[in-house]
Design a protein around this motif. Structure first.
Motif, PDB file in Angstrom:
ATOM      1  N   MET A 219       0.814  -1.215   0.000  1.00  0.00           N
ATOM      2  CA  MET A 219       0.000   0.000   0.000  1.00  0.00           C
ATOM      3  C   MET A 219       0.852   1.270   0.000  1.00  0.00           C
ATOM      4  SD  MET A 219      -2.981  -1.232   2.642  1.00  0.00           S
ATOM      5  CE  MET A 219      -4.117   0.064   2.150  1.00  0.00           C
ATOM      6  N   GLY A 220       2.176   1.100   0.054  1.00  0.00           N
ATOM      7  CA  GLY A 220       3.063   2.251   0.036  1.00  0.00           C
ATOM      8  C   GLY A 220       3.861   2.329  -1.243  1.00  0.00           C
ATOM      9  N   ALA A 221       4.790   1.413  -1.416  1.00  0.00           N
ATOM     10  CA  ALA A 221       5.698   1.475  -2.565  1.00  0.00           C
ATOM     11  C   ALA A 221       5.010   1.129  -3.885  1.00  0.00           C
ATOM     12  CB  ALA A 221       6.880   0.538  -2.326  1.00  0.00           C
ATOM     13  N   LEU A 222       4.240   0.056  -3.914  1.00  0.00           N
ATOM     14  CA  LEU A 222       3.691  -0.408  -5.195  1.00  0.00           C
ATOM     15  C   LEU A 222       2.738   0.585  -5.856  1.00  0.00           C
ATOM     16  CD1 LEU A 222       3.236  -4.260  -4.644  1.00  0.00           C
ATOM     17  CD2 LEU A 222       5.010  -3.057  -5.918  1.00  0.00           C
ATOM     18  N   PRO A 223       1.804   1.197  -5.122  1.00  0.00           N
ATOM     19  CA  PRO A 223       0.944   2.180  -5.793  1.00  0.00           C
ATOM     20  C   PRO A 223       1.726   3.363  -6.355  1.00  0.00           C
ATOM     21  CG  PRO A 223       0.028   1.556  -3.664  1.00  0.00           C
ATOM     22  CD  PRO A 223       1.403   0.988  -3.725  1.00  0.00           C
ATOM     23  N   VAL A 224       2.777   3.779  -5.648  1.00  0.00           N
ATOM     24  CA  VAL A 224       3.598   4.904  -6.108  1.00  0.00           C
ATOM     25  C   VAL A 224       4.298   4.553  -7.418  1.00  0.00           C
ATOM     26  CG1 VAL A 224       5.677   6.260  -5.568  1.00  0.00           C
ATOM     27  CG2 VAL A 224       3.913   5.903  -3.819  1.00  0.00           C
ATOM     28  N   ILE A 225       4.866   3.369  -7.490  1.00  0.00           N
ATOM     29  CA  ILE A 225       5.573   2.952  -8.708  1.00  0.00           C
ATOM     30  C   ILE A 225       4.585   2.695  -9.843  1.00  0.00           C
ATOM     31  CG2 ILE A 225       6.996   1.090  -9.675  1.00  0.00           C
ATOM     32  CD1 ILE A 225       8.378   0.990  -6.885  1.00  0.00           C
ATOM     33  N   LEU A 226       3.439   2.106  -9.511  1.00  0.00           N
ATOM     34  CA  LEU A 226       2.413   1.880 -10.528  1.00  0.00           C
ATOM     35  C   LEU A 226       2.027   3.194 -11.217  1.00  0.00           C
ATOM     36  CD1 LEU A 226       0.337  -0.078 -11.853  1.00  0.00           C
ATOM     37  CD2 LEU A 226      -1.221   0.502  -9.991  1.00  0.00           C
ATOM     38  N   LYS A 227       1.906   4.277 -10.437  1.00  0.00           N
ATOM     39  CA  LYS A 227       1.502   5.569 -10.984  1.00  0.00           C
ATOM     40  C   LYS A 227       2.670   6.377 -11.534  1.00  0.00           C
ATOM     41  CE  LYS A 227      -1.709   7.586 -11.259  1.00  0.00           C
ATOM     42  NZ  LYS A 227      -2.635   7.763 -12.398  1.00  0.00           N
ATOM     43  N   GLY A 228       3.888   5.924 -11.347  1.00  0.00           N
ATOM     44  CA  GLY A 228       5.027   6.690 -11.825  1.00  0.00           C
ATOM     45  C   GLY A 228       5.323   7.907 -10.972  1.00  0.00           C
ATOM     46  N   ALA A 229       4.985   7.844  -9.691  1.00  0.00           N
ATOM     47  CA  ALA A 229       5.273   8.921  -8.748  1.00  0.00           C
ATOM     48  C   ALA A 229       6.671   8.713  -8.167  1.00  0.00           C
ATOM     49  CB  ALA A 229       4.207   8.962  -7.655  1.00  0.00           C
ATOM     50  N   THR A 230       7.019   9.488  -7.157  1.00  0.00           N
ATOM     51  CA  THR A 230       8.368   9.441  -6.583  1.00  0.00           C
ATOM     52  C   THR A 230       8.312   8.927  -5.155  1.00  0.00           C
ATOM     53  OG1 THR A 230       9.138  11.281  -7.951  1.00  0.00           O
ATOM     54  CG2 THR A 230      10.396  10.811  -5.955  1.00  0.00           C
ATOM     55  N   LEU A 231       9.222   7.995  -4.836  1.00  0.00           N
ATOM     56  CA  LEU A 231       9.305   7.399  -3.507  1.00  0.00           C
ATOM     57  C   LEU A 231      10.609   7.827  -2.839  1.00  0.00           C
ATOM     58  CD1 LEU A 231       7.684   5.290  -1.766  1.00  0.00           C
ATOM     59  CD2 LEU A 231       9.286   3.575  -2.627  1.00  0.00           C
ATOM     60  N   VAL A 232      10.496   8.500  -1.703  1.00  0.00           N
ATOM     61  CA  VAL A 232      11.664   8.874  -0.906  1.00  0.00           C
ATOM     62  C   VAL A 232      11.908   7.738   0.082  1.00  0.00           C
ATOM     63  CG1 VAL A 232      12.707  10.579   0.631  1.00  0.00           C
ATOM     64  CG2 VAL A 232      11.114  11.317  -1.163  1.00  0.00           C
ATOM     65  N   VAL A 233      12.980   6.987  -0.147  1.00  0.00           N
ATOM     66  CA  VAL A 233      13.235   5.763   0.619  1.00  0.00           C
ATOM     67  C   VAL A 233      14.160   6.069   1.791  1.00  0.00           C
ATOM     68  CG1 VAL A 233      14.134   3.413   0.507  1.00  0.00           C
ATOM     69  CG2 VAL A 233      12.971   4.391  -1.475  1.00  0.00           C
ATOM     70  N   GLU A 234      13.645   5.890   3.006  1.00  0.00           N
ATOM     71  CA  GLU A 234      14.429   6.106   4.214  1.00  0.00           C
ATOM     72  C   GLU A 234      14.811   4.753   4.822  1.00  0.00           C
ATOM     73  OE1 GLU A 234      15.129   9.494   6.181  1.00  0.00           O
ATOM     74  OE2 GLU A 234      15.489   9.349   4.036  1.00  0.00           O
ATOM     75  N   LYS A 235      16.057   4.612   5.211  1.00  0.00           N
ATOM     76  CA  LYS A 235      16.537   3.349   5.769  1.00  0.00           C
ATOM     77  C   LYS A 235      15.808   3.002   7.056  1.00  0.00           C
ATOM     78  CE  LYS A 235      20.744   0.910   7.144  1.00  0.00           C
ATOM     79  NZ  LYS A 235      22.213   0.985   7.288  1.00  0.00           N
ATOM     80  N   GLY A 236      15.533   4.006   7.858  1.00  0.00           N
ATOM     81  CA  GLY A 236      14.822   3.797   9.108  1.00  0.00           C
ATOM     82  C   GLY A 236      14.022   5.037   9.445  1.00  0.00           C
ATOM     83  N   PHE A 237      13.426   5.036  10.623  1.00  0.00           N
ATOM     84  CA  PHE A 237      12.593   6.165  11.020  1.00  0.00           C
ATOM     85  C   PHE A 237      13.248   6.960  12.128  1.00  0.00           C
ATOM     86  CE2 PHE A 237       9.091   7.647  13.932  1.00  0.00           C
ATOM     87  CZ  PHE A 237       8.803   8.799  13.210  1.00  0.00           C
TER      88      PHE A 237
END
Length: 508
Positions: A219-237
């Motif tokens: 529900m986070g990464a896949l919808p973003v990639i499906l739509k061609g949006a941008t994902l800011v990937v953080e190693k941790g919180f």
């Protein structure tokens, strides 16, 4: 050849939006969709050279990173099954996952080499690879991908019914079960999110939750990639860094659990951070407390809340921001392509307001538990609905409210804890006669596990000794935060512990 699996997503994005930024990671490093697709092709070729093919399990033990996504899509390209492993698991738990799925390859972060080293030989896959560059004694994913011939072969034909991932969820029997998610499951859950959360190609989503959790992945990464949006990937919180990233990158989407949002609002930089781009906040794991709603509404922000489980990939319902106050306490309506019902003890549809078991159906519901035909059969009704094991009711408008959990699962900081797993280990401690684990409300984590035990006369059992005995055998978030000694546990006539009585007594 027909390609309907997620393995072709990156290639299709390379075609449609090659120069769009797909990922941002580290200190601002960017990866375009062309670069992401090229990297996936190289990793796919590397997996082939290791002998990975259709149906083989590729396990990944690591924090959020571009490599995580590369391996997932590459595994899908070769028809393999991706197995994300929770980095917080203890070595015996990691070993169980690897042995159960029969992993052919394990790819792990170098920082987790210590956990991998103590996994028993029976569970060790034939190939163990570290992310990044390797060394004399261990191959590195970057080295293997660089040396592989990315043009040697195209994607393996896959359909929506083929398995794409096995995501492990603790069961009431105490051993983790692998939920088999198909390519269709992951596609439809992404589509549900696109529809219900209005994901668009201009979105910038900050990924601060672990991708090994199915909520972050499906529900986070896949919808973003499906739509061609941008994902800011953080190693941790880290709350301070997350706030800085929101301002720095103009983040529009953020997902988390109530604890995540509380820590952000409690941070000294909260008041001074520019949050003007944030438009879509989603929260799961448990209901958002009123104090958090108040803090965010004061900044002009509101939440989409929801309910789900690993077996639903994981989304089942969503509560739109506009209904947060009007339907406070509800987890919303079924996702667009998902059905939810509540049934009574006889399996009939419950009436409005009547509490019963929540059941879910739809193309996002999993194929079954890996290697567990009996458990799979028990998980579904005769007419094909998944039995969640959770209790709830529907109001007159069709909004779902959670009443309790048949399985007594504890949700602590977004992590699921199943009491049976901890209880089995407590029973092995010298002096413990019987044990029950319950969830007790906690302001920071939502719930924390407490152990209620009876002990042998003269035995020394306390919180410190119990935690010391269990540390290293299960993830630390599963360790009891408190151990209470009682004369006897309340039981039913059949001998089952009355956990409701224990919760009433200790959880308030």
């Amino acid at each position: 050849m027909h390609q309907h699996g997620i393995g072709v997503w990156t290639a299709r994005r390379r075609l449609k939006s090659p120069d769009k930024v797909a990922l941002v990671h580290g200190e601002g490093d960017t990866v375009t969709y062309r670069q992401l697709a090229d990297a996936v092709d190289r990793v796919s070729a590397a997996l082939r050279q290791l002998g990975v093919g259709r149906g083989d399990a590729v396990a990944y033990l690591g924090e959020n990173s571009p490599e995580f996504l590369q391996v997932m899509f590459a595994a899908a390209q070769v028809g393999a099954v991706f197995v994300p492993v929770n980095t917080r698991l203890a070595p015996p738990e990691i070993g169980h996952v690897l042995a159960d799925c029969g992993a052919r390859v394990l790819i792990h972060d170098p920082d987790l080499a210590g956990s991998v080293a103590v996994v028993g030989p029976a569970a060790r896959p034939p190939h163990v690879v570290v992310t990044g560059a390797g060394g004399a004694d261990r191959p590195g994913l970057a080295d293997l991908a660089r040396a592989a011939d990315a043009g040697a072969a195209g994607p393996v034909e896959t359909g929506h019914g083929d398995p794409a991932a096995i995501v492990y969820t603790s069961g009431t029997t105490g051993r983790a079960k692998g939920a088999v998610l198909t390519h269709g499951n992951l596609t439809w859950v992404a589509l549900n999110c696109v529809v219900d959360y209005d994901v668009v190609s201009t979105d910038v989503a900050l990924m601060i939750s672990p991708l090994f959790h199915v909520a972050s992945l499906g529900m986070g990464a896949l919808p973003v990639i499906l739509k061609g949006a941008t994902l800011v990937v953080e190693k941790g919180f880290d709350p301070g860094r997350a706030l800085a990233q929101i301002e720095r990158h103009g983040v529009t989407m953020l997902s988390g659990v109530p604890t995540t949002y509380q820590l952000l609002a409690d941070h000294p930089a909260w008041a001074s951070t520019d949050l003007s781009t944030l438009a879509k906040l989603t929260c799961g794991g448990s209901a958002v407390p009123a104090r958090i709603l108040d803090a965010y509404e004061a900044r002009g922000l509101s939440f989409s809340q929801g309910y789900g489980m690993t077996e639903a990939s994981p989304g089942a319902t969503a509560l739109p921001p506009a209904m947060t106050r009007a339907k406070q306490g509800s987890v919303g309506l079924p996702h667009f392509f998902t059905d939810v019902r509540v049934t009574d003890a006889a399996g009939r549809p419950a009436s409005t307001g009547e509490v019963g078991e929540i059941e879910v159906a739809g193309p996002n519901v999993f194929a079954g538990y890996h290697g567990l035909a009996g458990a799979t059969a028990e998980a579904f009704t005769p007419d094909g609905w998944f039995r969640s094991g959770d209790l709830g009711h529907l109001d007159a408008d069709g909004y779902l409210y959670i009443s309790g959990r048949l399985k007594d699962m504890i949700i602590s900081g977004g992590e699921n804890i199943y009491p049976a797993e901890v209880e089995q280990l407590l029973a092995e401690i010298d002096g413990v006669v019987s044990a029950a684990v319950i969830g007790v409300p906690d302001e920071r984590w939502g719930e924390v596990p407490w152990a209620v035990v009876t002990v042998r006369a003269g035995a020394r059992v306390d919180t410190d000794t119990v935690r010391a005995r269990l540390d290293g055998r299960i993830a630390r978030y599963k360790l009891p935060k408190n151990v209470v000694i009682v004369d006897e546990l309340p039981r039913t006539a059949s001998g089952k512990v009355r956990k409701a009585e224990l919760r009433a007594r200790f959880a308030g």
